[in-house]
Design a protein around this motif. Structure first.
Motif, PDB file in Angstrom:
ATOM      1  N   PHE A  91       0.841  -1.268   0.009  1.00  0.00           N
ATOM      2  CA  PHE A  91      -0.097   0.090  -0.074  1.00  0.00           C
ATOM      3  C   PHE A  91       0.848   1.156   0.142  1.00  0.00           C
ATOM      4  O   PHE A  91       0.606   2.249  -0.751  1.00  0.00           O
ATOM      5  CB  PHE A  91      -0.926   0.065   1.224  1.00  0.00           C
ATOM      6  N   ARG A  92       1.762   1.028   0.838  1.00  0.00           N
ATOM      7  CA  ARG A  92       2.677   2.470   0.933  1.00  0.00           C
ATOM      8  C   ARG A  92       3.416   2.751  -0.497  1.00  0.00           C
ATOM      9  O   ARG A  92       3.437   3.783  -0.800  1.00  0.00           O
ATOM     10  CB  ARG A  92       3.826   1.938   2.026  1.00  0.00           C
ATOM     11  N   GLN A  93       4.044   1.889  -1.153  1.00  0.00           N
ATOM     12  CA  GLN A  93       4.710   1.932  -2.351  1.00  0.00           C
ATOM     13  C   GLN A  93       3.817   2.721  -3.523  1.00  0.00           C
ATOM     14  O   GLN A  93       4.324   3.700  -3.989  1.00  0.00           O
ATOM     15  CB  GLN A  93       5.527   0.888  -2.811  1.00  0.00           C
ATOM     16  N   LEU A  94       2.665   2.197  -3.478  1.00  0.00           N
ATOM     17  CA  LEU A  94       1.537   2.751  -4.540  1.00  0.00           C
ATOM     18  C   LEU A  94       1.117   4.162  -4.204  1.00  0.00           C
ATOM     19  O   LEU A  94       0.801   4.857  -4.661  1.00  0.00           O
ATOM     20  CB  LEU A  94       0.420   1.774  -4.688  1.00  0.00           C
ATOM     21  N   SER A  95       0.737   4.366  -2.743  1.00  0.00           N
ATOM     22  CA  SER A  95       0.331   5.536  -2.438  1.00  0.00           C
ATOM     23  C   SER A  95       1.285   6.856  -2.476  1.00  0.00           C
ATOM     24  O   SER A  95       0.917   7.682  -2.707  1.00  0.00           O
ATOM     25  CB  SER A  95      -0.136   5.258  -0.773  1.00  0.00           C
ATOM     26  N   GLU A  96       2.507   6.324  -2.305  1.00  0.00           N
ATOM     27  CA  GLU A  96       3.602   7.341  -2.669  1.00  0.00           C
ATOM     28  C   GLU A  96       3.673   7.688  -4.151  1.00  0.00           C
ATOM     29  O   GLU A  96       4.325   8.706  -4.306  1.00  0.00           O
ATOM     30  CB  GLU A  96       5.005   6.863  -2.129  1.00  0.00           C
ATOM     31  N   ASN A  97       3.179   6.722  -4.827  1.00  0.00           N
ATOM     32  CA  ASN A  97       3.361   7.108  -6.441  1.00  0.00           C
ATOM     33  C   ASN A  97       2.184   6.930  -6.986  1.00  0.00           C
ATOM     34  O   ASN A  97       1.801   5.895  -7.810  1.00  0.00           O
ATOM     35  CB  ASN A  97       4.589   6.227  -7.057  1.00  0.00           C
ATOM     36  N   PRO A  98       1.249   7.758  -6.815  1.00  0.00           N
ATOM     37  CA  PRO A  98      -0.521   7.481  -7.410  1.00  0.00           C
ATOM     38  C   PRO A  98      -0.223   7.467  -9.064  1.00  0.00           C
ATOM     39  O   PRO A  98      -1.160   6.332  -9.380  1.00  0.00           O
ATOM     40  CB  PRO A  98      -0.884   8.828  -7.079  1.00  0.00           C
ATOM     41  N   SER A  99       0.546   7.974  -9.855  1.00  0.00           N
ATOM     42  CA  SER A  99       0.650   7.458 -11.317  1.00  0.00           C
ATOM     43  C   SER A  99       1.009   6.131 -11.324  1.00  0.00           C
ATOM     44  O   SER A  99       0.317   5.527 -12.445  1.00  0.00           O
ATOM     45  CB  SER A  99       1.834   8.530 -11.747  1.00  0.00           C
ATOM     46  N   LEU A 100       1.851   5.464 -10.705  1.00  0.00           N
ATOM     47  CA  LEU A 100       2.335   4.335 -10.813  1.00  0.00           C
ATOM     48  C   LEU A 100       1.068   3.276 -10.574  1.00  0.00           C
ATOM     49  O   LEU A 100       0.966   2.273 -11.267  1.00  0.00           O
ATOM     50  CB  LEU A 100       3.248   3.930  -9.825  1.00  0.00           C
ATOM     51  N   ALA A 101       0.299   3.693  -9.239  1.00  0.00           N
ATOM     52  CA  ALA A 101      -1.055   3.199  -8.913  1.00  0.00           C
ATOM     53  C   ALA A 101      -1.864   2.765  -9.973  1.00  0.00           C
ATOM     54  O   ALA A 101      -2.311   1.848 -10.401  1.00  0.00           O
ATOM     55  CB  ALA A 101      -1.452   3.580  -7.531  1.00  0.00           C
ATOM     56  N   ILE A 102      -2.052   3.881 -10.815  1.00  0.00           N
ATOM     57  CA  ILE A 102      -3.101   3.976 -11.920  1.00  0.00           C
ATOM     58  C   ILE A 102      -2.622   3.089 -12.975  1.00  0.00           C
ATOM     59  O   ILE A 102      -3.138   2.422 -13.563  1.00  0.00           O
ATOM     60  CB  ILE A 102      -3.091   5.585 -12.605  1.00  0.00           C
ATOM     61  N   VAL A 103      -1.189   2.986 -13.434  1.00  0.00           N
ATOM     62  CA  VAL A 103      -0.769   2.329 -14.343  1.00  0.00           C
ATOM     63  C   VAL A 103      -0.995   0.770 -13.932  1.00  0.00           C
ATOM     64  O   VAL A 103      -1.293  -0.023 -14.829  1.00  0.00           O
ATOM     65  CB  VAL A 103       0.822   2.715 -14.778  1.00  0.00           C
ATOM     66  N   THR A 104      -0.406   0.612 -12.744  1.00  0.00           N
ATOM     67  CA  THR A 104      -0.445  -0.983 -12.422  1.00  0.00           C
ATOM     68  C   THR A 104      -2.026  -1.319 -12.147  1.00  0.00           C
ATOM     69  O   THR A 104      -2.431  -2.767 -12.312  1.00  0.00           O
ATOM     70  CB  THR A 104       0.215  -1.213 -10.925  1.00  0.00           C
TER      71      THR A 104
END
Length: 196
Positions: A91-104
């Motif tokens: 959760f932490r790694q994706l919340s730190e990079n919302p653009s990456l979260a959208i991509v993944t």
């Protein structure tokens, strides 16, 4: 090796931003090149095509993701603590990079079978970490000894994946990392041997 070159990293980071903003299909290689501050032709020194960029984004970011998770869980003793750290880091790694979260969560869900297979290959390293934690918990007597590791791994990954997808769909309006404790509680209580 190409992957250690600064331009490669710049292109990967630019691709994450451009794909998150425009969607995979509307993200031209020229837009990614412009965001990375390189000539269009430079991209083809590192990647075969746009699909290769998407898979490379996932390989690169998932590689970093696994490294960070392994660094964190090595500091903890019990499988239960490691499971919590894995959930928290996911959760932490994706919340730190919302653009990456959208991509993944959205853009990697491609219908093309060949692309899905490449993405699944990259995921294997992460799933192996989950397997090790489960096996450790079974061996130390914290988790049920008869767990179907492959099934439990799917349940864990599916749960984390859905929680992050929901956060992305709700436009990151709440604290994703704040949900780690509750998600861990639900999963761990299904795995643990309860002493009567």
């Amino acid at each position: 090796m190409k992957k250690n070159k600064p331009k490669y990293k710049k292109i990967i980071d630019a691709a994450v931003e451009v794909i998150a903003e425009n969607g995979y299909h509307a993200s031209q290689v020229s837009k990614i090149a412009k965001r990375a501050g390189v000539a269009d032709g430079t991209i083809y020194l590192y990647f075969k095509n746009k699909e290769d960029i998407l898979v490379s984004v996932f390989q690169e970011k998932m590689g970093q993701f696994i490294e960070r998770i392994e660094e964190v869980i090595v500091e903890h003793h019990s499988a239960d603590e490691k499971l919590y750290r894995l959930i928290d880091m996911h959760f932490r790694q994706l919340s730190e990079n919302p653009s990456l979260a959208i991509v993944t969560q959205l853009e990697l869900r491609q219908s093309k079978k060949e692309l899905r297979m490449k993405i699944n290959d990259v995921l294997k390293g992460y799933l192996a970490v989950v397997d090790r934690i489960l096996e450790e918990g079974m061996n130390e007597g914290t988790f049920h000894a008869h767990l179907n590791v492959k099934l439990v791994r799917q349940v864990i990954f599916g749960t984390l994946d859905e929680v992050v997808t929901n956060w992305v769909m709700k436009e990151q309006r709440y604290d994703l990392v704040g949900q780690a404790k509750e998600v861990h509680f639900i999963i761990a209580n299904g795995l643990k041997i309860h002493q009567s």
